[in-house]
Design a protein around this motif. Sequence first.
Motif, PDB file in Angstrom:
ATOM      1  N   MET A  85     -22.536  35.994  34.370  1.00 45.68           N
ATOM      2  CA  MET A  85     -21.196  35.488  34.663  1.00 45.68           C
ATOM      3  C   MET A  85     -20.406  35.259  33.377  1.00 45.68           C
ATOM      4  N   LEU A  86     -19.085  35.313  33.488  1.00 46.30           N
ATOM      5  CA  LEU A  86     -18.238  34.942  32.355  1.00 46.30           C
ATOM      6  C   LEU A  86     -18.603  33.535  31.903  1.00 46.30           C
ATOM      7  N   GLY A  87     -18.569  33.303  30.609  1.00 46.30           N
ATOM      8  CA  GLY A  87     -18.903  31.995  30.067  1.00 46.30           C
ATOM      9  C   GLY A  87     -18.022  30.888  30.611  1.00 46.30           C
ATOM     10  N   THR A  88     -16.728  31.184  30.813  1.00 41.23           N
ATOM     11  CA  THR A  88     -15.822  30.163  31.339  1.00 41.23           C
ATOM     12  C   THR A  88     -16.199  29.769  32.765  1.00 41.23           C
ATOM     13  N   ILE A  89     -16.692  30.720  33.542  1.00 37.41           N
ATOM     14  CA  ILE A  89     -17.116  30.415  34.911  1.00 37.41           C
ATOM     15  C   ILE A  89     -18.409  29.615  34.884  1.00 37.41           C
ATOM     16  N   ALA A  90     -19.353  30.013  34.059  1.00 32.77           N
ATOM     17  CA  ALA A  90     -20.612  29.268  33.942  1.00 32.77           C
ATOM     18  C   ALA A  90     -20.339  27.831  33.503  1.00 32.77           C
ATOM     19  N   ASP A  91     -19.422  27.656  32.549  1.00 32.70           N
ATOM     20  CA  ASP A  91     -19.065  26.313  32.085  1.00 32.70           C
ATOM     21  C   ASP A  91     -18.430  25.492  33.208  1.00 32.70           C
ATOM     22  N   TYR A  92     -17.543  26.119  33.987  1.00 38.79           N
ATOM     23  CA  TYR A  92     -16.899  25.430  35.108  1.00 38.79           C
ATOM     24  C   TYR A  92     -17.943  24.967  36.121  1.00 38.79           C
ATOM     25  N   LEU A  93     -18.886  25.849  36.441  1.00 36.94           N
ATOM     26  CA  LEU A  93     -19.929  25.492  37.407  1.00 36.94           C
ATOM     27  C   LEU A  93     -20.799  24.357  36.884  1.00 36.94           C
ATOM     28  N   ASN A  94     -21.186  24.420  35.614  1.00 38.87           N
ATOM     29  CA  ASN A  94     -22.011  23.354  35.027  1.00 38.87           C
ATOM     30  C   ASN A  94     -21.287  22.012  35.028  1.00 38.87           C
ATOM     31  N   GLN A  95     -19.979  22.049  34.805  1.00 35.95           N
ATOM     32  CA  GLN A  95     -19.199  20.812  34.750  1.00 35.95           C
ATOM     33  C   GLN A  95     -18.943  20.232  36.144  1.00 35.95           C
ATOM     34  N   HIS A  96     -18.588  21.071  37.102  1.00 37.11           N
ATOM     35  CA  HIS A  96     -18.170  20.594  38.418  1.00 37.11           C
ATOM     36  C   HIS A  96     -19.267  20.606  39.483  1.00 37.11           C
ATOM     37  N   PHE A  97     -20.298  21.413  39.275  1.00 39.63           N
ATOM     38  CA  PHE A  97     -21.377  21.533  40.268  1.00 39.63           C
ATOM     39  C   PHE A  97     -22.736  21.541  39.562  1.00 39.63           C
ATOM     40  N   PRO A  98     -23.060  20.473  38.833  1.00 40.87           N
ATOM     41  CA  PRO A  98     -24.275  20.476  38.010  1.00 40.87           C
ATOM     42  C   PRO A  98     -25.575  20.599  38.801  1.00 40.87           C
ATOM     43  N   ASN A  99     -25.567  20.250  40.079  1.00 37.94           N
ATOM     44  CA  ASN A  99     -26.787  20.310  40.881  1.00 37.94           C
ATOM     45  C   ASN A  99     -26.886  21.563  41.739  1.00 37.94           C
ATOM     46  N   LEU A 100     -25.928  22.480  41.581  1.00 38.87           N
ATOM     47  CA  LEU A 100     -25.919  23.721  42.359  1.00 38.87           C
ATOM     48  C   LEU A 100     -26.008  24.906  41.413  1.00 38.87           C
ATOM     49  N   PHE A 101     -26.213  26.102  41.975  1.00 35.85           N
ATOM     50  CA  PHE A 101     -26.239  27.302  41.146  1.00 35.85           C
ATOM     51  C   PHE A 101     -25.627  28.469  41.910  1.00 35.85           C
TER      52      PHE A 101
END
Length: 135
Positions: A85-101
């Motif tokens: 995934m794009l780094g910006t998307i991975a960062d968004y997911l880690n920030q907003h959905f830390p318990n999901l993947f």
Amino acid sequence: TLFISLAASADQEYAVNYAQLPEGAQHFITTYFNIDDISYIKAEREGLFNEYTVYLKNASTIEFNHTGKLESIDCARTPIPEGIMLGTIADYLNQHFPNLFAVKYSIDTLHIEVELNNDLELIFDLNGKFIRMDD
């Protein structure tokens, strides 16, 4: 009266081997997976070009266009490998959905769609900027 009939040609699907994939698709697979993980590969004629679907033994599917560019990856219920995934998307997911993947990642001409393991779908622009959620 003159009648012109045009026969619609059906898309053609056929099996191919790893060596028949475009170079970009081969590089993607060897970067994120193992060639031995491949169950089979299907080519489908879409107009003038082939599109390729790689089926992995773990039930994941990866779709590439005729140049070998990633169109989508569906990892069923396992996380998409880091770096796809794009780094910006991975960062968004880690920030907003830390318990999901992310389990699905699809790129089209207008946006990128990411599906999380709770079935929530997130839409991003092609630069990775969040647009909206779908459920």
